[in-house]
Design an enzyme around this catalytic site. Structure first.
Site, PDB file in Angstrom:
ATOM      1  N   ARG A 192      40.552  36.140  12.097  1.00  0.00           N
ATOM      2  CA  ARG A 192      39.922  36.831  10.967  1.00  0.00           C
ATOM      3  C   ARG A 192      38.407  36.888  11.056  1.00  0.00           C
ATOM      4  O   ARG A 192      37.773  37.582  10.262  1.00  0.00           O
ATOM      5  CB  ARG A 192      40.351  36.186   9.657  1.00  0.00           C
ATOM      6  CG  ARG A 192      39.996  34.737   9.464  1.00  0.00           C
ATOM      7  CD  ARG A 192      40.646  34.211   8.177  1.00  0.00           C
ATOM      8  NE  ARG A 192      40.305  32.825   7.896  1.00  0.00           N
ATOM      9  CZ  ARG A 192      40.842  32.133   6.902  1.00  0.00           C
ATOM     10  NH1 ARG A 192      41.731  32.707   6.126  1.00  0.00           N
ATOM     11  NH2 ARG A 192      40.487  30.883   6.694  1.00  0.00           N
ATOM     12  N   ASP A 203      43.932  38.552   9.166  1.00  0.00           N
ATOM     13  CA  ASP A 203      44.117  37.348   8.371  1.00  0.00           C
ATOM     14  C   ASP A 203      45.616  37.188   8.172  1.00  0.00           C
ATOM     15  O   ASP A 203      46.251  38.014   7.509  1.00  0.00           O
ATOM     16  CB  ASP A 203      43.402  37.503   7.028  1.00  0.00           C
ATOM     17  CG  ASP A 203      43.413  36.233   6.197  1.00  0.00           C
ATOM     18  OD1 ASP A 203      44.300  35.380   6.424  1.00  0.00           O
ATOM     19  OD2 ASP A 203      42.546  36.094   5.310  1.00  0.00           O
ATOM     20  N   SER A 248      51.869  22.491  14.343  1.00  0.00           N
ATOM     21  CA  SER A 248      51.836  21.599  13.197  1.00  0.00           C
ATOM     22  C   SER A 248      50.699  20.606  13.450  1.00  0.00           C
ATOM     23  O   SER A 248      49.587  21.014  13.765  1.00  0.00           O
ATOM     24  CB  SER A 248      53.192  20.912  13.020  1.00  0.00           C
ATOM     25  OG  SER A 248      53.169  19.975  11.973  1.00  0.00           O
ATOM     26  N   TYR A 267      46.991  19.333   3.509  1.00  0.00           N
ATOM     27  CA  TYR A 267      47.198  19.555   4.943  1.00  0.00           C
ATOM     28  C   TYR A 267      48.537  18.979   5.389  1.00  0.00           C
ATOM     29  O   TYR A 267      49.319  19.645   6.075  1.00  0.00           O
ATOM     30  CB  TYR A 267      46.049  18.913   5.717  1.00  0.00           C
ATOM     31  CG  TYR A 267      46.046  19.216   7.193  1.00  0.00           C
ATOM     32  CD1 TYR A 267      45.785  20.506   7.652  1.00  0.00           C
ATOM     33  CD2 TYR A 267      46.273  18.215   8.137  1.00  0.00           C
ATOM     34  CE1 TYR A 267      45.770  20.791   9.011  1.00  0.00           C
ATOM     35  CE2 TYR A 267      46.260  18.495   9.487  1.00  0.00           C
ATOM     36  CZ  TYR A 267      46.007  19.782   9.923  1.00  0.00           C
ATOM     37  OH  TYR A 267      46.002  20.049  11.267  1.00  0.00           O
ATOM     38  N   LYS A 288      51.747  20.971   7.000  1.00  0.00           N
ATOM     39  CA  LYS A 288      52.157  20.688   8.376  1.00  0.00           C
ATOM     40  C   LYS A 288      53.562  20.083   8.437  1.00  0.00           C
ATOM     41  O   LYS A 288      54.300  20.312   9.403  1.00  0.00           O
ATOM     42  CB  LYS A 288      51.125  19.784   9.056  1.00  0.00           C
ATOM     43  CG  LYS A 288      49.771  20.464   9.264  1.00  0.00           C
ATOM     44  CD  LYS A 288      49.895  21.765  10.053  1.00  0.00           C
ATOM     45  CE  LYS A 288      48.550  22.366  10.407  1.00  0.00           C
ATOM     46  NZ  LYS A 288      48.662  23.586  11.232  1.00  0.00           N
TER      47      LYS A 288
END
Length: 265
Positions: free
Chosen positions: A35, A60, A138, A152, A156
């Site tokens: 992006r 994006d 991940s 986060y 993940k």
């Protein structure tokens, strides 16, 4: 095939760019998705200077319809992807109750939904062709909880779960799925993360010197080619993955001791 297509989100830097360099060096045509237009152009120019066939698309991955249009156009021009690597991701450290909820939403939108959008766009053509590799990036934080990384870790863990499902659902179509769980990796994202990592958990979260993006990329691609599901490029993460709950409970206890005396807001 002449220049089989490799589609890589987050391809303008870090692990994505390292994957592009490896696969492009083997003769793939790499489609870089990113992006940041300036960074994307710089990455594409550097790869072309190395003799690699490159397509750069400013995208994006949070935008599902545009993601579908871009990937469809690439497949129509160059054939179904042989490789799809979902490497786009962001990290915004901060204790859950302290952090602006908008930062959680941004991580979900990029790390989880962006990964879903890319796979949904590319997998049908791969399944129809009956071949290909999908790698979802991940994190080691997708194996166990890390204080200060609620958003986060949540995304993940979800990416790892998505990979487990896709591995089952796409196996009969001849499409392999691998999930990468790298530790700290020397990328621009790590530099951003370190400036915001909560001090109370910093020593634990580091877990050792960062790996190079090239080392992580090599392990991911090698694991995928061997038909492996989990790419854990450090012995610590391989042990955590293998021992599962026993190790996760131990790591949680260590962090609880580190945070003794800290008060929630």
């Amino acid at each position: 095939m002449n220049h089989p297509l490799a589609v890589i989100s987050g391809g303008s830097s870090g692990i994505g760019l390292a994957c592009a360099r490896l696969l492009g060096g083997e003769g793939c045509r790499v489609a870089l998705l990113g992006r940041d237009e300036a960074r994307l152009a710089a990455a594409a120019g550097a790869l072309r200077a190395e003799g690699i066939a490159v397509e750069a698309r400013c995208l994006d991955v949070r935008d599902g319809p545009r993601c579908a249009r871009v990937v469809d156009a690439l497949a129509a021009e160059f054939g179904p992807p042989l490789w799809v690597i979902a490497s786009a991701g962001i990290v915004e450290p901060g204790f859950f109750l302290d952090q602006d909820p908008a930062l959680l939403e941004e991580q979900v939108a990029t790390n989880l939904l962006g990964t879903c959008h890319l796979v949904r766009a590319a997998a049908p053509a791969m399944a129809e062709a009956g071949r290909g590799h999908i790698i979802l990036v991940s994190s080691g934080a997708g194996l166990f909880g890390v204080a200060g990384y609620g958003g986060y870790c949540a995304t993940k863990f979800a990416v790892r779960g998505l990979g487990e499902v896709l591995r089952i659902e796409l196996a009969a179509a001849g499409v392999g799925v691998t999930v990468a769980v790298p530790p700290d990796t020397d990328t621009p994202q790590l530099a951003h993360e370190l400036s915001r990592r909560p001090r109370a958990i910093a020593a634990f979260a580091a877990g050792g010197p960062p790996l190079s993006a090239e080392a992580v990329a090599r392990h991911m691609i090698r694991t995928a080619r061997r038909g492996g599901f989990l790419s854990a490029p450090s012995w610590k993460l391989r042990a955590i993955a293998a021992l599962g709950d026993l190790v996760r409970h131990r790591l949680a206890a260590i962090q609880m001791r580190l945070l003794v005396g800290r008060r929630a807001p």
